[in-house]
Scaffold this active site. Sequence first.
Site, PDB file in Angstrom:
ATOM      1  N   LYS A  14     -17.424   8.269  -8.891  1.00  0.00           N
ATOM      2  CA  LYS A  14     -16.119   7.146  -8.781  1.00  0.00           C
ATOM      3  C   LYS A  14     -17.188   5.566  -8.135  1.00  0.00           C
ATOM      4  O   LYS A  14     -18.148   6.027  -8.222  1.00  0.00           O
ATOM      5  CB  LYS A  14     -15.589   7.486  -6.977  1.00  0.00           C
ATOM      6  CG  LYS A  14     -14.085   7.267  -6.307  1.00  0.00           C
ATOM      7  CD  LYS A  14     -12.712   7.684  -7.123  1.00  0.00           C
ATOM      8  CE  LYS A  14     -11.774   6.813  -6.909  1.00  0.00           C
ATOM      9  NZ  LYS A  14     -10.526   6.871  -7.500  1.00  0.00           N
ATOM     10  N   ASP A  51      -8.098   2.676 -10.054  1.00  0.00           N
ATOM     11  CA  ASP A  51      -7.860   3.356  -8.845  1.00  0.00           C
ATOM     12  C   ASP A  51      -7.130   1.636  -8.055  1.00  0.00           C
ATOM     13  O   ASP A  51      -6.408   0.997  -8.874  1.00  0.00           O
ATOM     14  CB  ASP A  51      -9.125   4.002  -8.063  1.00  0.00           C
ATOM     15  CG  ASP A  51      -8.719   4.046  -6.864  1.00  0.00           C
ATOM     16  OD1 ASP A  51      -8.320   5.670  -6.984  1.00  0.00           O
ATOM     17  OD2 ASP A  51      -8.845   4.079  -5.922  1.00  0.00           O
TER      18      ASP A  51
HETATM   19  P1  NDP Z   1      -2.510   0.448  -6.426  1.00  0.00           P
HETATM   20  O1  NDP Z   1      -2.901  -0.408  -6.133  1.00  0.00           O
HETATM   21  O2  NDP Z   1      -1.645   0.758  -7.618  1.00  0.00           O
HETATM   22  O3  NDP Z   1      -1.640   1.453  -4.650  1.00  0.00           O
HETATM   23  C1  NDP Z   1      -2.348   1.181  -3.693  1.00  0.00           C
HETATM   24  C2  NDP Z   1      -0.490   0.692  -3.026  1.00  0.00           C
HETATM   25  O4  NDP Z   1      -1.590   1.179  -1.438  1.00  0.00           O
HETATM   26  C3  NDP Z   1      -0.105  -0.470  -2.321  1.00  0.00           C
HETATM   27  O5  NDP Z   1       0.800  -0.195  -1.913  1.00  0.00           O
HETATM   28  C4  NDP Z   1      -1.020  -0.822  -1.308  1.00  0.00           C
HETATM   29  O6  NDP Z   1      -0.505  -1.815  -1.051  1.00  0.00           O
HETATM   30  C5  NDP Z   1      -1.470  -0.074  -1.009  1.00  0.00           C
HETATM   31  N1  NDP Z   1      -2.510  -0.124   0.269  1.00  0.00           N
HETATM   32  C6  NDP Z   1      -3.739  -0.651  -0.067  1.00  0.00           C
HETATM   33  N2  NDP Z   1      -4.232  -0.015   1.246  1.00  0.00           N
HETATM   34  C7  NDP Z   1      -3.926  -0.049   2.165  1.00  0.00           C
HETATM   35  C8  NDP Z   1      -4.375   0.101   3.715  1.00  0.00           C
HETATM   36  N3  NDP Z   1      -5.369   0.288   3.941  1.00  0.00           N
HETATM   37  N4  NDP Z   1      -3.015   0.241   4.347  1.00  0.00           N
HETATM   38  C9  NDP Z   1      -1.733   0.890   3.933  1.00  0.00           C
HETATM   39  N5  NDP Z   1      -1.467   0.490   2.148  1.00  0.00           N
HETATM   40  C10 NDP Z   1      -2.772   0.058   1.983  1.00  0.00           C
HETATM   41  O7  NDP Z   1      -3.181   2.138  -6.043  1.00  0.00           O
HETATM   42  P2  NDP Z   1      -2.595   3.325  -6.853  1.00  0.00           P
HETATM   43  O8  NDP Z   1      -1.545   3.835  -6.560  1.00  0.00           O
HETATM   44  O9  NDP Z   1      -2.952   3.548  -8.229  1.00  0.00           O
HETATM   45  O10 NDP Z   1      -3.530   4.335  -5.866  1.00  0.00           O
HETATM   46  C11 NDP Z   1      -3.141   4.629  -4.372  1.00  0.00           C
HETATM   47  C12 NDP Z   1      -3.722   6.327  -3.901  1.00  0.00           C
HETATM   48  O11 NDP Z   1      -3.776   7.255  -5.146  1.00  0.00           O
HETATM   49  C13 NDP Z   1      -5.267   5.921  -4.163  1.00  0.00           C
HETATM   50  O12 NDP Z   1      -6.064   6.848  -2.638  1.00  0.00           O
HETATM   51  C14 NDP Z   1      -5.949   6.767  -5.198  1.00  0.00           C
HETATM   52  O13 NDP Z   1      -7.177   6.923  -5.412  1.00  0.00           O
HETATM   53  C15 NDP Z   1      -5.015   7.332  -4.875  1.00  0.00           C
HETATM   54  N6  NDP Z   1      -5.051   8.129  -6.785  1.00  0.00           N
HETATM   55  C16 NDP Z   1      -4.417   7.387  -7.458  1.00  0.00           C
HETATM   56  C17 NDP Z   1      -4.321   7.505  -8.755  1.00  0.00           C
HETATM   57  C18 NDP Z   1      -3.932   6.861  -9.919  1.00  0.00           C
HETATM   58  O14 NDP Z   1      -3.736   7.109 -10.945  1.00  0.00           O
HETATM   59  N7  NDP Z   1      -3.635   5.821 -10.097  1.00  0.00           N
HETATM   60  C19 NDP Z   1      -5.013   9.030  -9.289  1.00  0.00           C
HETATM   61  C20 NDP Z   1      -5.045   9.636  -7.915  1.00  0.00           C
HETATM   62  C21 NDP Z   1      -5.349   9.245  -7.148  1.00  0.00           C
HETATM   63  P3  NDP Z   1      -1.053  -3.904  -0.819  1.00  0.00           P
HETATM   64  O15 NDP Z   1      -0.698  -4.408  -2.846  1.00  0.00           O
HETATM   65  O16 NDP Z   1      -0.469  -4.346   0.160  1.00  0.00           O
HETATM   66  O17 NDP Z   1      -2.281  -3.704  -0.730  1.00  0.00           O
END
Ligand code: NDP
Length: 433
Positions: A112, A152
């Site tokens: 990671k 991510d």
């Molecule tokens: P994105 O960047 O596409 O989206 C992240 C989302 O989470 C946004 O809506 C963001 O809001 C919100 N967010 C981020 N930080 C915070 C916080 N501190 N408090 C509240 N909301 C928050 O990321 P992903 O959708 O790709 O990833 C989301 C989760 O899924 C992570 O934990 C990631 O590790 C996990 N994941 C992702 C995978 C993938 O294929 N993408 C695979 C497996 C797991 P804002 O826009 O306001 O920042």
Amino acid sequence: HTRNSGEREYLEAIDEVLNTLGPLMIKYPQYIEPFERLVEPERQIVFRVSWVDDYGNQVVNRGYRVQMNSALGPYKGGLRFHRDLNLSVVKSLAFEQVFKNSLTNLMIGAGKGGSDFDPNGRSDGEVMRFCQSYMTELYRYLGPETDIPAGDINVGGREIGYLFGQYKRLTNHFNGAITGKDTNWGGSNIRPEATGYGLVYFSEYYCNHHGTSLKGHRSVVSGSGNVALYTAEKLINFGSTVLTLSDSNGYILEPNGFTKKDVDFLKELKNTHDGILQQYTSYSKTAKYFSNENPFSVKADFAFPCATQGEITGQEANALVKNGIKGVFEGANLPCNNEAINFFKKNKVLFAPGKAANAGGVAVSGLEMIQNSQRQQWSKEEVEERLRSIMKDIFDSSLKAAKDFGFNDDIQAGANIAGFLKVANSMIQQGNV
Ligand code: NDP
């Protein structure tokens, strides 16, 4: 604890696994030594990323790549760009990735990485210059047989493109050293959708095992990024009513549930990069926006935390249980802390850990690696069918491990045990490395 002192997130992630592997190690002490080795990353790369912003100022960020374990294959795991990222968070995610990647059965090791760089509010040119500087250091540690990063949080198609372009320029190789690429130049179909779609498939298998279904039930989803939006899309497809989505600033309640068209609107909004969720209220007359709150106080049958780590603590868990929640399925990595997980289990709430339930993303990344090495591209239908089948296998193997080791239907314990045994046995067979 001494070696990782102060690394709260990493120690919590280890504890989560030890809580369930403890009984296994008491029965089979030969697994204690590989576990002790496993918690020490094989390699940790921390580096300076300096770049120039649009105003000519020199900016310095910190870059990370933790190459956690290569017992099953080359290191594989995403890159996160977020201002709060630190080594403890990266290690916790890399550790989680070990079990997840093992569960996919795809011969991929675990890693990671990322940076404390925040692309929000930055121009395309700034994001590109940052990505190029980041890759200028990291490229020497990557390669299709060595380490294959993906996206991510805040690392989507745009960032992957800039990272890959610089990797190719520095190495003179066009190969599959990064996944999540655009489908025009080596990306897999269904990769953007994979984590969310896979999560919904997994949750449906889990519900079916307990004689219920997502259909006709209400869901709360947090986040509005890649994972959250494709989770919402598939949930709607499965006949569940999706009541909420959120971002760092608050959450949206759509009292009658989002439609597929609403989700498409949100995808478009988020694609503009500076689109914020609150803007949805000018599109929908029925939606309500709650600033600085999370959606877990909303009454629903199932919860899908899909934003970030630590979003469900004991307090949110209490509110969910009080409102009669039946299942919590993790789309994000480590969104529920250990207190919350224990509380769900005590209250007979179905709980699916991210390392099993969100493995669809890395699984399709693994399929992208296979397609790249064959110089082929499979159809959407073929990739989605493979994804569905991988999620079913992960559910079945987690359930079997839980039963085999006396944990009944405990999918969290089963995922930890099934994921660990494969890695630990491989480490033992490969000698003292
Ligand atoms: P994105 O960047 O596409 O989206 C992240 C989302 O989470 C946004 O809506 C963001 O809001 C919100 N967010 C981020 N930080 C915070 C916080 N501190 N408090 C509240 N909301 C928050 O990321 P992903 O959708 O790709 O990833 C989301 C989760 O899924 C992570 O934990 C990631 O590790 C996990 N994941 C992702 C995978 C993938 O294929 N993408 C695979 C497996 C797991 P804002 O826009 O306001 O920042």
